[in-house]
Design an enzyme around this catalytic site. Structure first.
Site, PDB file in Angstrom:
ATOM      1  N   LEU A 154       0.897  -1.384   0.090  1.00 17.66           N
ATOM      2  CA  LEU A 154       0.140   0.171   0.093  1.00 17.66           C
ATOM      3  C   LEU A 154       0.790   1.384   0.104  1.00 17.66           C
ATOM      4  CD1 LEU A 154      -2.499  -1.074   2.803  1.00 17.66           C
ATOM      5  CD2 LEU A 154      -2.580  -1.681   0.349  1.00 17.66           C
ATOM      6  N   TYR A 202       2.535  12.228 -10.968  1.00 17.27           N
ATOM      7  CA  TYR A 202       1.962  11.178 -10.174  1.00 17.27           C
ATOM      8  C   TYR A 202       1.548   9.961 -10.872  1.00 17.27           C
ATOM      9  CZ  TYR A 202      -1.145   8.857  -6.627  1.00 17.27           C
ATOM     10  OH  TYR A 202      -1.473   8.054  -5.637  1.00 17.27           O
ATOM     11  N   LYS A 227       2.909   5.783 -10.906  1.00 20.77           N
ATOM     12  CA  LYS A 227       2.009   4.970 -10.424  1.00 20.77           C
ATOM     13  C   LYS A 227       1.950   3.707 -11.683  1.00 20.77           C
ATOM     14  CE  LYS A 227       0.055   4.668  -6.859  1.00 20.77           C
ATOM     15  NZ  LYS A 227       0.415   4.230  -5.614  1.00 20.77           N
ATOM     16  N   ASN A 229     -11.020   8.024  -5.762  1.00 20.62           N
ATOM     17  CA  ASN A 229     -11.030   8.750  -4.240  1.00 20.62           C
ATOM     18  C   ASN A 229     -11.583   7.963  -3.281  1.00 20.62           C
ATOM     19  OD1 ASN A 229     -10.015  11.285  -5.608  1.00 20.62           O
ATOM     20  ND2 ASN A 229     -11.917  11.224  -6.752  1.00 20.62           N
ATOM     21  N   PRO A 250     -43.753  10.710  40.617  1.00 17.93           N
ATOM     22  CA  PRO A 250     -44.674   9.617  41.045  1.00 17.93           C
ATOM     23  C   PRO A 250     -45.999  10.449  41.482  1.00 17.93           C
ATOM     24  CG  PRO A 250     -42.414   9.763  42.465  1.00 17.93           C
ATOM     25  CD  PRO A 250     -42.524  10.914  41.493  1.00 17.93           C
TER      26      PRO A 250
END
Length: 369
Positions: free
Chosen positions: A53, A103, A107, A132, A281
């Site tokens: 991860l 990015y 990946k 997301n 009561p």
């Protein structure tokens, strides 16, 4: 089974490690950016399954994208080969891998490396291109719009919306973790050569912000979000996880008099409202009837007597109730009814009514039982 989790203290990692423990996996080898690097080789030599991860998505300089998303993967694979470890690898990538940006390119490079490793070694490799994500423990004001919106709105801070029509594809963390564990156990959800999270949600940015803002108002109007809508249900759970820790509680409006008190707990348009009634009561409350409105009473403390009489009859029906034995008493339409405290302590009754109170149409008519 020894399970290696890289990125173990990230958003997905924390949720995964927690759930692995919940379902009985106890031998978890956790590795994160601040873990002693010497442990990586030890873990690579003995692990029997790998959740890879770890990754970089908000670096200080651009080159860290490739170093974190390709370089670290290469380092891990080299250690596995060194120790001839054929453990299956499940890796999380991103839908950004389809795009030509720093990015995305990093990946994609990590994906290609994993697939090549699988072809060369025969090791099973599963790659998830995640959209997301949202859920508890995600870092706000970092790279999650939902975490940021939830965190800021819960604190009356500003949120930024550049284009309210922007469409978001979202996955809830519990759905992600469920899928990852099922994949490890042999039943991944596949789409071509990639694995997928079966449950996804689509929403526009402006509508998302509106829903999260509505959660903020719940403490004022005592409403409950629509739990039939799975996305809203997941989003509300996420929002609550970002509440300030000194603001978990909120006050209710107690209507008090010499007889006791009546306090509304929550209300919904679909399921009516729930209230808490306290009687001193000897006090009798009620002595009214309804055409259509119906209620359920449950005494949780004290002793009470619930009395009914159909409005066209002289026959009185009585139910003695007590907090010592919880039971629900239905209050049908067409019966005038009352509840009297016959004990020596306060009588506490949870009351549900099928519709929220409307002062213009109360459907409530006084009549002694």
């Amino acid at each position: 089974m020894k399970i290696l989790v890289t990125g173990a203290r990230g958003f997905v990692g924390k949720n995964l490690v927690a759930e692995l423990g919940n379902v009985g996996y106890q031998d978890i080898l956790e590795f994160d950016i601040d873990t002693d690097k010497c442990l990586l080789e030890q873990y690579a030599s003995e692990c029997e399954f790998i959740f890879h991860l770890a990754g970089v998505n908000r670096p200080k300089v651009e080159k860290e994208f490739m170093e974190g998303n390709f370089g670290f993967t290469s380092e891990l694979l080299a250690l596995l080969e060194k120790h001839n470890n054929k453990a299956p690898i499940l890796a999380t990538s991103s839908i950004q891998a389809e795009k030509d940006n720093p990015y995305g390119r990093s990946k994609k490079a990590g994906e290609d490396l994993l697939f090549a490793y699988s072809r060369e070694t025969g090791v099973k490799v599963l790659v998830y291109r995640l959209p997301n994500l949202f859920g508890k423990w995600c870092r706000p004001n970092y790279n999650s719009v939902i975490a940021t919106f939830c965190y800021n709105i819960a604190r009356d801070l500003e949120i930024q919306i550049n284009d309210p029509e922007t469409e978001l594809g979202l996955c809830y963390i519990d759905d992600v973790i469920r899928e990852l564990i099922q994949a490890m156990e042999g039943t991944p959800s596949m789409d071509g050569k990639f694995c997928v999270i079966p449950t996804t949600h689509q929403i526009k940015l402006g509508k998302l912000a509106g829903i999260i803002r509505s959660f903020k108002k719940i403490r004022e109007d005592l409403s409950i979000p629509d739990m039939n809508d799975q996305f809203t249900k997941k989003l509300y759970s996420t929002y609550l996880s970002y509440l300030p820790e000194d603001n978990f509680s909120y006050q209710l409006n107690m209507h008090c008099d010499q007889r006791g008190s009546f306090t509304e707990f929550f209300r919904t348009t679909e399921r009516g409202q729930v209230s808490v009634n306290v009687s001193k009561p000897g006090i009798t409350k009620g002595n009214h009837w309804h055409h259509t409105k119906n209620e359920k009473f449950m005494v949780v403390s004290g002793e009470g007597l619930i009395r009914f009489r159909r409005i066209d009859s002289d026959i009185v029906i009585e139910y003695r109730v007590s907090g010592d034995k919880l039971e629900v008493v239905d209050i049908p339409p067409g019966y005038t009814h009352s509840i009297v405290n016959v004990g020596e302590t306060d009588l506490v009754t949870i009351m549900w009514v099928n519709e929220c109170f409307d002062p213009e149409h109360t459907d409530t008519y006084y009549m002694e039982v």
